[in-house]
Motif scaffolding. Sequence first.
Motif, PDB file in Angstrom:
ATOM      1  N   GLU A  77      48.199  74.908  96.267  1.00  0.00           N
ATOM      2  CA  GLU A  77      48.558  73.958  97.317  1.00  0.00           C
ATOM      3  C   GLU A  77      48.522  72.506  96.819  1.00  0.00           C
ATOM      4  OE1 GLU A  77      45.967  75.724  97.005  1.00  0.00           O
ATOM      5  OE2 GLU A  77      44.140  74.844  97.819  1.00  0.00           O
ATOM      6  N   HIS A 112      46.959  78.482  98.355  1.00  0.00           N
ATOM      7  CA  HIS A 112      48.390  78.793  98.237  1.00  0.00           C
ATOM      8  C   HIS A 112      48.596  80.303  98.145  1.00  0.00           C
ATOM      9  CE1 HIS A 112      52.502  78.833  96.795  1.00  0.00           C
ATOM     10  NE2 HIS A 112      52.572  77.535  97.025  1.00  0.00           N
ATOM     11  N   CYS A 138      54.597  71.941  95.915  1.00  0.00           N
ATOM     12  CA  CYS A 138      53.208  72.068  96.377  1.00  0.00           C
ATOM     13  C   CYS A 138      52.991  71.241  97.645  1.00  0.00           C
ATOM     14  CB  CYS A 138      52.256  71.596  95.280  1.00  0.00           C
ATOM     15  SG  CYS A 138      52.456  72.519  93.744  1.00  0.00           S
TER      16      CYS A 138
END
Length: 329
Positions: free
Chosen positions: A29, A120, A174
């Motif tokens: 992320e 993520h 991201c």
Amino acid sequence: MEAPAVDQARIAQAVEVLKRGGLVAVPTETVYGLAADAANEAAVRAVFAAKGRPADHPVIVHIADASAIDDWARDVPDSARALAAAFWPGPLTLVLKRSPRALDVVTGGQDTVGLRCPSHPWAQALLKAFGGGVAAPSANRFGRISPTSARHVIEDLGLKPGGAVDMVLDGDSCPVGIESTILDLSGPTPRLLRPGAVTREQLESVLGVPIGSTEAGAPRVSGALEKHYAPRTALEVVPVGDVAARVATVAPEPVAVLAPDWAVRSAPNLKLHMLAADRPSDYARALYENLRQLDACGAVRLIVAEPPAGPDWEAVRDRLKRASAGSAT
Ligand code: TXA
Ligand code: MG
């Protein structure tokens, strides 16, 4: 921004690459990481070689969930568990006393280890399928801007055979865009080593105590070097009201800016204008892509409007300070 659905066949391939000591670029992320099996010394050395990073810098060990903390750390304080419960999976790295399992090549020979559980979906899927810890610094050459897309990784490190990476997992750009917050809990008082999307205030609200910052004598943190995350073109940060005037002093040489629209309305000779977002999360998400585009446009100088003061902007201001270090006029 929804990341592309996780492709389990690609994840299975990536696990095989990790198991045989190879390097996988994986989206998290925050930024893309260059992943290796944290238990394989030669694989972690290959990460350092790929990045051109000095061998005594520690790398973060990524874990699938908080239950793996005790595999890598010892004497874990309650504060670490409370923070993990509050912010994991997410953009927070905790520095703790290392366990014997943490290799010297991972810790840089220090008595501590950095642990992070990323949120993520691609990183989570890889960690779950792999089972062990994954050592992963940002997937860029040492001292360059961190990658926030698969394209950035390929441009910077390249795929084998010509490049350094065995496999790149493409999970789109991201969502956080800057590296994780790093909090050192290995000493008597918590210290913020790198500000990030989890803010000092958020950490303090869980800890119930104020947090100090890095000072001289702190452990080696490459992210704490004065000049880091740097574009190639000289970059300066100026008060937003001075941007147009500063551009005028460099003109007719081409200048590129990252600023709000109103700040450049009267600026001459702009080679490229990237729009600065109003919200810190939006600003951070776009920051490294913006810096890459500004750096590549052929300007002789990059001028960035200083973001607002205030705790929500601390991480962005930190990255801009590093990007500009050494190139102010
Ligand atoms: O968001 C992130 O943290 C990304 C993604 C891939 O997880 N990773 C990342 O790694 O930014 P890297 O290696 O580029 O930056 C991590 C920083 C380095 O400055 C390193 O020196 C520091 O964390 N670090 C790692 N372990 C440490 C430790 N035991 N003590 C102090 N600093 C540590
Ligand atoms: Mg890095």
